[in-house]
Enzyme design. Structure first.
Site, mmCIF file in Angstrom:
data_model
loop_
_atom_site.group_PDB
_atom_site.id
_atom_site.type_symbol
_atom_site.label_atom_id
_atom_site.label_comp_id
_atom_site.label_asym_id
_atom_site.label_seq_id
_atom_site.Cartn_x
_atom_site.Cartn_y
_atom_site.Cartn_z
ATOM 1 N N HIS A 145 0.845 -1.208 0.000
ATOM 2 C CA HIS A 145 0.000 0.000 0.000
ATOM 3 C C HIS A 145 0.875 1.251 0.000
ATOM 4 O O HIS A 145 1.217 1.784 1.049
ATOM 5 C CB HIS A 145 -0.910 -0.019 1.233
ATOM 6 C CG HIS A 145 -2.003 0.998 1.207
ATOM 7 N ND1 HIS A 145 -3.210 0.807 1.847
ATOM 8 C CD2 HIS A 145 -2.086 2.213 0.645
ATOM 9 C CE1 HIS A 145 -3.981 1.860 1.668
ATOM 10 N NE2 HIS A 145 -3.306 2.747 0.944
ATOM 11 N N HIS A 198 1.674 5.195 -2.095
ATOM 12 C CA HIS A 198 1.216 6.241 -3.022
ATOM 13 C C HIS A 198 2.462 6.956 -3.533
ATOM 14 O O HIS A 198 2.978 7.851 -2.860
ATOM 15 C CB HIS A 198 0.311 7.233 -2.297
ATOM 16 C CG HIS A 198 -0.922 6.619 -1.707
ATOM 17 N ND1 HIS A 198 -2.109 6.512 -2.388
ATOM 18 C CD2 HIS A 198 -1.157 6.069 -0.484
ATOM 19 C CE1 HIS A 198 -3.017 5.925 -1.617
ATOM 20 N NE2 HIS A 198 -2.464 5.639 -0.454
ATOM 21 N N ASN A 214 -4.768 6.297 -6.967
ATOM 22 C CA ASN A 214 -5.290 7.673 -6.844
ATOM 23 C C ASN A 214 -4.248 8.719 -7.247
ATOM 24 O O ASN A 214 -4.003 9.680 -6.541
ATOM 25 C CB ASN A 214 -5.806 7.942 -5.423
ATOM 26 C CG ASN A 214 -4.721 7.834 -4.369
ATOM 27 O OD1 ASN A 214 -3.741 7.120 -4.551
ATOM 28 N ND2 ASN A 214 -4.878 8.550 -3.271
ATOM 29 N N ASP A 247 0.712 2.452 3.777
ATOM 30 C CA ASP A 247 -0.122 3.544 3.270
ATOM 31 C C ASP A 247 0.740 4.815 3.154
ATOM 32 O O ASP A 247 0.295 5.910 3.498
ATOM 33 C CB ASP A 247 -1.341 3.788 4.175
ATOM 34 C CG ASP A 247 -2.357 4.742 3.546
ATOM 35 O OD1 ASP A 247 -2.206 5.104 2.373
ATOM 36 O OD2 ASP A 247 -3.304 5.133 4.264
HETATM 37 C C1 NCD Z 1 -3.991 8.836 0.933
HETATM 38 C C2 NCD Z 1 -3.244 9.731 -0.040
HETATM 39 O O1 NCD Z 1 -2.777 10.812 0.340
HETATM 40 O O2 NCD Z 1 -3.108 9.343 -1.214
HETATM 41 N N1 NCD Z 1 -4.229 9.558 2.146
HETATM 42 C C3 NCD Z 1 -4.511 9.036 3.362
HETATM 43 O O3 NCD Z 1 -4.863 9.804 4.248
HETATM 44 N N2 NCD Z 1 -4.371 7.768 3.624
HETATM 45 C C4 NCD Z 1 -5.260 8.390 0.293
HETATM 46 C C5 NCD Z 1 -5.950 7.318 1.084
HETATM 47 O O4 NCD Z 1 -5.499 6.161 1.058
HETATM 48 O O5 NCD Z 1 -6.944 7.615 1.730
HETATM 49 ZN ZN ZN Z 2 -3.952 4.681 0.910
#
Ligand code: NCD
Ligand code: ZN
Length: 443
Positions: free
Chosen positions: A60, A62, A94, A306
């Site tokens: 996970h 980004h 995203n 994340d």
């Molecule tokens: C994530 C992001 O910034 O892409 N932010 C978060 O607070 N976890 C998006 C997400 O997974 O909700």
């Molecule tokens: Zn996320």
């Protein structure tokens, strides 16, 4: 003659520790042998009696390309990953534009192919109307459902569509990954928050409350039971979600927690201010303890970061417009090793949660274990190094961490991807990351 031998290691096999060395040929593990039986090799590295763990698979992250490379790009994100002992990442959809059609997926592939050092795979994004794309889908880790608004505005807030999509994914044997927060509840209380004078980061966490997450988890557990699909629930953070999962967990359901929910609570919001803003938000000490108990109990399958980097300037706004998300890819392994050192987490559980299970859940071929024939992805960790997390030492482009100043004992010192030493005590060697292969590609 082998390509590489790493000797004098305490090798973490799935069920036992083996003292010896790993032999690497053509990027794969070709032998696991006692030190006295190791062959000659082009390169011989001494692990000095340290643990050798399978490279971590962070399912996970980004990494922000395309669209927000000022926050992170695949080069900086990769450097941060390997510095944190992570050898494979699965990137979320995203981005801008979001990864919601086959063409967009191909565009992302081209960008990443040139810049990644770390190995990688992609999650595809569900929308209210991309069923046709889901039907054609292959070579993805999962399809991600954002049930409520978060960074990227990719929400699928129709239970009917989620259900239909789950049925498609069940046929195709592709897992569904969900960010479970109920959109109606989130929007209702966010609107209330807008009306509140001087709303702050604590209010954000309070208003986006446990019930938002638990209600959505309840829904997807039910929908996926009927649709019979594989369901991976991201960043579970509350007592209430755990209770629902405990009652309803089947072999089709897998559960993830993040380091920030395991190590931070609402008490940290005072210190972090708007930097603490994340979805789902930081929770209470009671919730945090319940997550650790759930790890102990075996209810949790994965710890994933994340990793959601945002620049300081986008955090230093009012709480409603500040970006949500925390960076975490460089700090996950040291945080967990510190717990191992304290005797609160077994090293075997650590590798299952961060390597073996993510590989199994997302059907990644030849990764997740130290085993003959598997990719030579591994990390040497020194359990005696004690040092502080410092913002200025981080490779992530956003250059901050909610754990800045934390003293941790147990750090990765060398990270290998397919037999290449990419991270060596602070220095990075550029290699080309490759896309993972899947056991069943659903096509
Ligand atoms: C994530 C992001 O910034 O892409 N932010 C978060 O607070 N976890 C998006 C997400 O997974 O909700
Ligand atoms: Zn996320």
């Amino acid at each position: 003659m082998a390509d590489l031998v790493v000797k004098n290691a305490r090798i973490l096999l799935p069920d036992r520790i083996f003292d010896g060395g790993v032999v690497v040929e053509n990027g794969r593990i070709s032998g696991i042998k006692c030190n006295t039986d190791l062959p000659d090799a082009d390169e011989i590295i001494d692990a000095n009696g340290n643990y050798l763990l399978p490279g971590l698979i962070d399912c996970h992250v980004h990494f922000r390309e395309p669209g927000a490379s000022s926050k992170e790009d695949w080069f900086t994100g990769s450097c941060a990953a390997v510095a944190g002992g992570i050898t494979t990442v699965l990137d979320m959809p995203n981005t801008q534009p979001p990864t919601i059609t086959m063409d967009r997926l191909e565009e992302k592939r081209k960008i990443v192919m040139d810049k990644a050092l770390v190995d990688y795979g992609f999650h595809f994004g569900a929308t209210l109307d991309n069923k046709n794309d889901l039907m054609k889908l292959n070579r993805v880790a999962s399809v991600k459902f954002y049930m409520s608004r978060t960074t990227g505005n990719l929400q699928v807030d129709s239970e009917a569509i989620i259900f239909e999509d789950f049925k498609i994914l069940s046929e195709k044997k592709i897992p569904a990954t969900v960010h479970a927060e109920n959109n109606d509840m989130v929007e209702y209380w966010l609107n209330k928050l807008k009306d509140k004078k001087d709303a702050d980061a604590m209010d954000y966490a309070e208003f986006r409350s446990n019930i938002c997450a638990a209600n959505a988890v309840n829904t997807v557990l039910f929908l996926s039971r009927i649709a019979k699909n594989r369901l991976h629930i991201c960043h579970v953070s509350t007592v209430e979600e755990l209770e629902l999962i405990r009652k309803n967990k089947t072999s089709n359901i897998t559960v993830e927690v993040t380091p920030h929910h395991l190590f931070l609570t609402k008490n940290d919001i005072k210190r972090l201010g708007n930097y603490s803003k994340v979805n789902p938000p930081l929770r209470s000490e009671r919730d945090r303890k319940a997550l650790w108990n759930a790890i102990e109990e075996g209810l949790i399958d994965v710890i994933a970061t994340d990793h959601a980097p945002h620049l300081k300037k986008s955090k230093e706004r009012d709480i409603l417009t500040a970006s949500a998300g925390l960076p975490g890819i460089e700090t996950m392994l040291p945080l967990l090793l510190n717990e191992v050192n304290k005797g609160r987490l077994s090293i075997f559980k650590l590798i299952r949660l961060t390597s073996e299970n993510p590989a199994r859940i997302f059907r990644i071929k030849n990764k997740g274990k130290i085993e003959i024939g598997y990719d030579a992805d591994f990390v040497i960790v020194d359990m005696d190094i004690e040092k502080k997390v410092r913002n200025e030492d981080l490779f992530t482009k956003c250059k901050w961490s909610p754990f800045d100043g934390w003293k941790l004992k147990g750090w990765p010192v060398k990270t290998f991807i397919r037999g290449n030493l990419v991270f060596d005590e602070g220095s990075i060697e550029k290699i080309h990351g490759t896309e993972v292969a899947y056991m069943e590609d659903g096509s």
